[in-house]
Design an enzyme around this catalytic site. Structure first.
Site, mmCIF file in Angstrom:
data_model
loop_
_atom_site.group_PDB
_atom_site.id
_atom_site.type_symbol
_atom_site.label_atom_id
_atom_site.label_comp_id
_atom_site.label_asym_id
_atom_site.label_seq_id
_atom_site.Cartn_x
_atom_site.Cartn_y
_atom_site.Cartn_z
ATOM 1 N N PRO A 127 -9.206 -25.897 -6.829
ATOM 2 C CA PRO A 127 -8.626 -24.842 -5.987
ATOM 3 C C PRO A 127 -8.056 -23.721 -6.850
ATOM 4 O O PRO A 127 -7.514 -23.964 -7.917
ATOM 5 C CB PRO A 127 -7.504 -25.566 -5.234
ATOM 6 C CG PRO A 127 -7.838 -27.001 -5.311
ATOM 7 C CD PRO A 127 -8.561 -27.194 -6.606
ATOM 8 N N GLU A 128 -8.204 -22.492 -6.392
ATOM 9 C CA GLU A 128 -7.637 -21.353 -7.096
ATOM 10 C C GLU A 128 -6.354 -20.937 -6.387
ATOM 11 O O GLU A 128 -5.911 -21.594 -5.448
ATOM 12 C CB GLU A 128 -8.671 -20.227 -7.164
ATOM 13 C CG GLU A 128 -9.943 -20.671 -7.881
ATOM 14 C CD GLU A 128 -10.973 -19.575 -8.042
ATOM 15 O OE1 GLU A 128 -10.616 -18.391 -7.950
ATOM 16 O OE2 GLU A 128 -12.148 -19.902 -8.264
ATOM 17 N N LYS A 182 -2.066 -22.210 -10.157
ATOM 18 C CA LYS A 182 -2.687 -23.311 -9.411
ATOM 19 C C LYS A 182 -1.765 -24.530 -9.298
ATOM 20 O O LYS A 182 -2.194 -25.590 -8.834
ATOM 21 C CB LYS A 182 -3.997 -23.717 -10.091
ATOM 22 C CG LYS A 182 -4.985 -22.570 -10.253
ATOM 23 C CD LYS A 182 -6.186 -22.993 -11.067
ATOM 24 C CE LYS A 182 -7.130 -21.820 -11.316
ATOM 25 N NZ LYS A 182 -8.306 -22.205 -12.121
ATOM 26 N N ARG A 208 -18.941 -21.177 -17.518
ATOM 27 C CA ARG A 208 -18.719 -20.969 -16.088
ATOM 28 C C ARG A 208 -19.803 -20.065 -15.516
ATOM 29 O O ARG A 208 -20.203 -19.071 -16.124
ATOM 30 C CB ARG A 208 -17.340 -20.334 -15.834
ATOM 31 C CG ARG A 208 -16.167 -21.127 -16.367
ATOM 32 C CD ARG A 208 -16.055 -22.512 -15.752
ATOM 33 N NE ARG A 208 -15.916 -22.480 -14.311
ATOM 34 C CZ ARG A 208 -14.747 -22.341 -13.679
ATOM 35 N NH1 ARG A 208 -13.636 -22.179 -14.371
ATOM 36 N NH2 ARG A 208 -14.699 -22.347 -12.374
#
Length: 299
Positions: free
Chosen positions: A2-3, A54, A289
């Site tokens: 989750p960001e 986060k 990424r």
């Protein structure tokens, strides 16, 4: 993982459901998932929630703080009293049957809520819910910290995007410290707390900046654009309940999927036409990424 917007949605939900509730018991099913003296959380009231990047902080009435990091596969599943562990409310990464027959094989911690033990004997209101911490890969954790320990544990994090001090000049100052690609720098939590892959991709697209641009080549005018669009899309995502990518790794606190993915500009749109010019969105790897960009709009 989750960001920032997804964790902010979790914070808002837990604040609504658990603020001023008392932790009556903590079951530890996996020792590595909880760091600290578990007895110090018993009979403690939750007095505040906060978030940095986060990471979620839960403040207790004895001045200690529960610091929560979901990492790659962490889940928080809240079950109201009537549910008895069935069909709870999932916060984090959905897995098959995650809301059924709790606790399950991925459950690591169980927080029970109700009246303090000193009141229960006098007819105080009973069970007020259960919070399960599930984590398939056991990377996530909850730590019990003092205020000083919390400060020390987060001292290497950059400013949160919603911090009043987060500014174009702050962005520029951080980016000038490295020649790494700007996309890689934006994901470095030591400089920018809470920015993840989704929002770095889309902010750079809206700013018209190629993700491979060396960080120290970014100008103040470009930093102003990055700041503008990061804040805008983060706020939009919180209002939309967070983003649910194609892997379905995040759902909203009410158990439904977040809807910010319907606003993605380039993220996960490889081969699709650019929303501005129609050119096909390209995909590369930067810092391990996935990175999406328009070769025409982001030269």
């Amino acid at each position: 993982m989750p960001e920032l917007p997804e964790v902010e949605v979790v914070r808002l939900f837990l604040e609504q459901k658990l603020l001023h509730k008392t932790i009556t018991n903590l079951e530890i099913l996996n020792k590595k998932s909880f760091i600290g003296d578990s007895q110090k959380v018993i009979d403690q009231k939750i007095i505040k929630f906060s978030r940095l990047g986060k990471q979620l902080s839960i403040y207790l009435s004895n001045q200690l703080i529960l610091l929560v990091h979901l990492k790659m596969t962490g889940q928080l599943v809240f079950c109201p009293p009537s549910s008895r562990g069935i069909k709870g409310v999932l916060l984090g990464h959905p897995t098959k049957n995650a809301l059924d027959n709790l606790p399950n094989k991925s459950t690591r911690l169980i927080f029970h809520f109700g009246p303090p033990s000193s009141l229960s004997a006098f007819g105080g209101k009973g069970d007020t819910g259960v919070l399960y911490f599930n984590d398939q890969r056991k990377f996530g954790w909850i730590k019990l910290l003092s205020p000083e320990e919390l400060i020390d544990s987060q001292k290497n994090l950059g400013l949160d995007i919603f911090d009043p001090q987060f500014s174009p000049q702050y962005i520029l100052d951080q980016l000038q410290k490295s020649r790494r690609p700007v996309k890689v720098m934006l994901l470095d939590q030591n400089f920018f707390a809470g920015i993840g892959n989704i929002y770095a991709n889309d902010a750079l697209f809206l700013a018209g900046i190629h993700p491979k641009t060396p960080s120290n080549k970014i100008t103040l005018s470009q930093a102003k654009l990055i700041h503008k669009f990061l804040v805008e899309i983060m706020k939009q995502s919180v209002l939309a309940g967070g983003s649910t990518a194609k892997d379905n790794k995040y759902v909203r606190p009410d158990g439904t999927f977040g809807k910010n993915q319907f606003f993605f500009r380039v993220y996960e749109r490889k081969g699709e036409p650019c929303l501005k010019c129609g050119t096909k969105i390209e995909y590369i790897k930067l810092g391990a990424r996935g990175t999406f960009f328009c070769p025409k709009c982001q030269k």
